[in-house]
Scaffold this motif. Structure first.
Motif, PDB file in Angstrom:
ATOM      1  N   SER A 140       0.822  -1.215   0.000  1.00 36.62           N
ATOM      2  CA  SER A 140       0.000   0.000   0.000  1.00 36.62           C
ATOM      3  C   SER A 140       0.851   1.258   0.000  1.00 36.62           C
ATOM      4  CB  SER A 140      -0.906   0.017   1.229  1.00 36.62           C
ATOM      5  OG  SER A 140      -1.761  -1.098   1.238  1.00 36.62           O
ATOM      6  N   ASP A 160      -0.971  -6.376  -4.522  1.00 31.53           N
ATOM      7  CA  ASP A 160      -1.666  -6.406  -3.237  1.00 31.53           C
ATOM      8  C   ASP A 160      -2.211  -5.029  -2.860  1.00 31.53           C
ATOM      9  OD1 ASP A 160      -2.575  -8.215  -1.267  1.00 31.53           O
ATOM     10  OD2 ASP A 160      -1.201  -7.367   0.205  1.00 31.53           O
ATOM     11  N   HIS A 161      -2.546  -4.254  -3.842  1.00 27.15           N
ATOM     12  CA  HIS A 161      -3.155  -2.934  -3.653  1.00 27.15           C
ATOM     13  C   HIS A 161      -3.872  -2.581  -4.946  1.00 27.15           C
ATOM     14  CE1 HIS A 161      -3.667   1.059  -1.919  1.00 27.15           C
ATOM     15  NE2 HIS A 161      -3.358   1.564  -3.093  1.00 27.15           N
ATOM     16  N   GLU A 163      -5.992   0.692  -6.934  1.00 24.89           N
ATOM     17  CA  GLU A 163      -6.436   2.077  -6.949  1.00 24.89           C
ATOM     18  C   GLU A 163      -7.126   2.327  -8.288  1.00 24.89           C
ATOM     19  OE1 GLU A 163      -7.887   5.057  -6.202  1.00 24.89           O
ATOM     20  OE2 GLU A 163      -6.572   4.596  -4.498  1.00 24.89           O
ATOM     21  N   VAL A 172      -4.037  -8.772  -6.987  1.00 24.58           N
ATOM     22  CA  VAL A 172      -4.381  -8.725  -5.567  1.00 24.58           C
ATOM     23  C   VAL A 172      -4.868 -10.084  -5.087  1.00 24.58           C
ATOM     24  CG1 VAL A 172      -5.020  -6.281  -5.691  1.00 24.58           C
ATOM     25  CG2 VAL A 172      -6.775  -8.035  -6.034  1.00 24.58           C
ATOM     26  N   SER A 203      -3.111  -1.306   6.443  1.00 23.32           N
ATOM     27  CA  SER A 203      -3.055  -1.748   5.046  1.00 23.32           C
ATOM     28  C   SER A 203      -4.470  -1.903   4.498  1.00 23.32           C
ATOM     29  CB  SER A 203      -2.307  -3.081   4.917  1.00 23.32           C
ATOM     30  OG  SER A 203      -3.071  -4.145   5.447  1.00 23.32           O
ATOM     31  N   VAL A 204      -4.564  -1.875   3.174  1.00 22.89           N
ATOM     32  CA  VAL A 204      -5.842  -2.122   2.506  1.00 22.89           C
ATOM     33  C   VAL A 204      -6.317  -3.540   2.812  1.00 22.89           C
ATOM     34  CG1 VAL A 204      -6.988  -2.330   0.274  1.00 22.89           C
ATOM     35  CG2 VAL A 204      -5.397  -0.453   0.680  1.00 22.89           C
ATOM     36  N   SER A 205      -5.381  -4.490   2.881  1.00 25.29           N
ATOM     37  CA  SER A 205      -5.743  -5.884   3.145  1.00 25.29           C
ATOM     38  C   SER A 205      -6.457  -6.020   4.481  1.00 25.29           C
ATOM     39  CB  SER A 205      -4.490  -6.766   3.146  1.00 25.29           C
ATOM     40  OG  SER A 205      -3.905  -6.819   1.873  1.00 25.29           O
TER      41      SER A 205
END
Length: 350
Positions: A140, A160-161, A163, A172, A203-205
């Motif tokens: 991220s 793994d991000h 946008e 991802v 993190s986004v995760s």
């Protein structure tokens, strides 16, 4: 066959092992036995494998990057400083990228998009970008950083991000599906009261896993009428005292508020939580169940072995290189988002 054309895949085929095993051996990383490492190194030497340059960084801007890049096609890999030393997840993603670069005879340069003063510099002035094929961004980063990637005019793939507003390809893990799998398993194991432990802005995760758990609750209560409650504990995971904070939260739990199970936002949190619970005399899984995400190597040797969801690591890197190669060949195609499916790994903790 000339030395520079020997690839990791060819060495792997010769030995009957995975590309990941060969990559780990050649780069000196952990995760394989010394006997396997020696066998890989001896086979690579006998086949005439030429070790490719592994890492360049802002720490040594006079390492000849410009002259090397001028003669060989290369890929920039942007990764946060904080992830450099993490071996269980991000280094395995990086190993997949390195293996993919090697297959294509691409060099790779590893950078942080920020200098040591925190200034955003995605393309350092000492880089010769004339043979730069594109970039891969691991993990991220703020939207300002993503926009800086776009402004380079290079093909860039996010790992793994995602946008969507940046119009960049992304590879991802499907965290929503992973969370739904895990929550359903815990519900089927008798958990009616659950606590999710994580930190949203880490993190986004982490955020997606929390959302996935909430969606799983809604799906289960809507279809089966099951009565399941889910709370979230927000911990300062990015700070050094997060374990002390978590321990204090456990100590403050009233008997009537104890959950049937905890879900860690990743395996690291879940395993540390397990250790705290055991130290406080809690029997896992008899009195409380615990589960996490990622299926890092140490999850299987935790006490008790941790139930988790296996998510892409090396595969994230390999698929990202494939996506970058596709983008290079077809620059005008619509943006693509590749989502890797998870797999539930049931162990003794739940």
């Amino acid at each position: 066959m000339s030395a520079h054309k020997i690839t990791i895949q060819q060495i792997a085929d010769r030995l009957g092992v995975s590309k990941y095993t060969v990559s780990q051996a050649l780069s000196g990383k952990e995760g394989i036995s010394e006997a396997t490492r020696r066998q890989v190194l001896e086979t690579a030497k006998s086949m005439g494998y030429k070790q490719r340059r592994q890492v360049y960084d802002r720490e040594a801007p006079q390492t000849g990057i410009a002259s090397d890049a001028a003669t060989s096609p290369y890929v920039i890999i942007w990764i946060p400083y904080r992830e450099r030393g993490e071996t269980e997840f991000w280094q395995r993603v990086l190993s997949g990228i390195v293996a993919g670069c090697d297959e294509r005879n691409w060099e790779h340069i590893i950078l942080s998009p920020y200098d040591y003063q925190g200034r955003l510099v995605v393309l350092p002035p000492y880089l010769d970008t004339s043979t730069c094929l594109g970039g891969l961004s691991i993990g991220s980063f703020p939207l300002t950083t993503i926009h800086a990637y776009v402004q380079t005019k290079l093909p860039v793939v996010l790992i793994d991000h995602d946008e969507r507003f940046a119009d960049l390809d992304a590879v991802v893990n499907n965290n929503l599906e992973a969370a739904h799998l895990l929550l359903t398993h815990m519900a089927e194991s008798g958990c009616e009261k659950l606590i999710f432990v994580g930190q949203d802005h880490f993190s986004v995760s982490f955020r997606e896993r929390w959302w996935g758990c909430k969606m799983g609750i809604e799906a289960l209560t809507g279809t089966s009428g099951a009565k399941i409650s889910l709370r979230k504990w927000s911990i300062p995971y990015s700070e050094t005292d997060w374990l002390q904070v978590l321990s204090s939260m456990l100590d403050r739990l009233e008997p009537q508020d104890w959950p049937h199970g905890f879900i860690g936002a990743n395996d690291h949190i879940a395993m540390e939580l397990q250790a705290l619970l055991v130290a406080k005399g809690i029997d896992i899984p008899a009195q409380c169940k615990v589960a996490g995400f990622d299926n890092i190597r140490s999850a299987g040797s935790a006490s008790p072995p941790l139930t988790t969801v296996d998510l892409g690591k090396e595969e994230l890197g390999i698929r990202a290189i494939e996506a970058l190669e596709k983008r290079i060949s077809h620059p005008d195609r619509p943006r693509e988002r590749i989502s890797l499916s998870p797999q539930l790994v049931v162990r003794l903790s739940c």
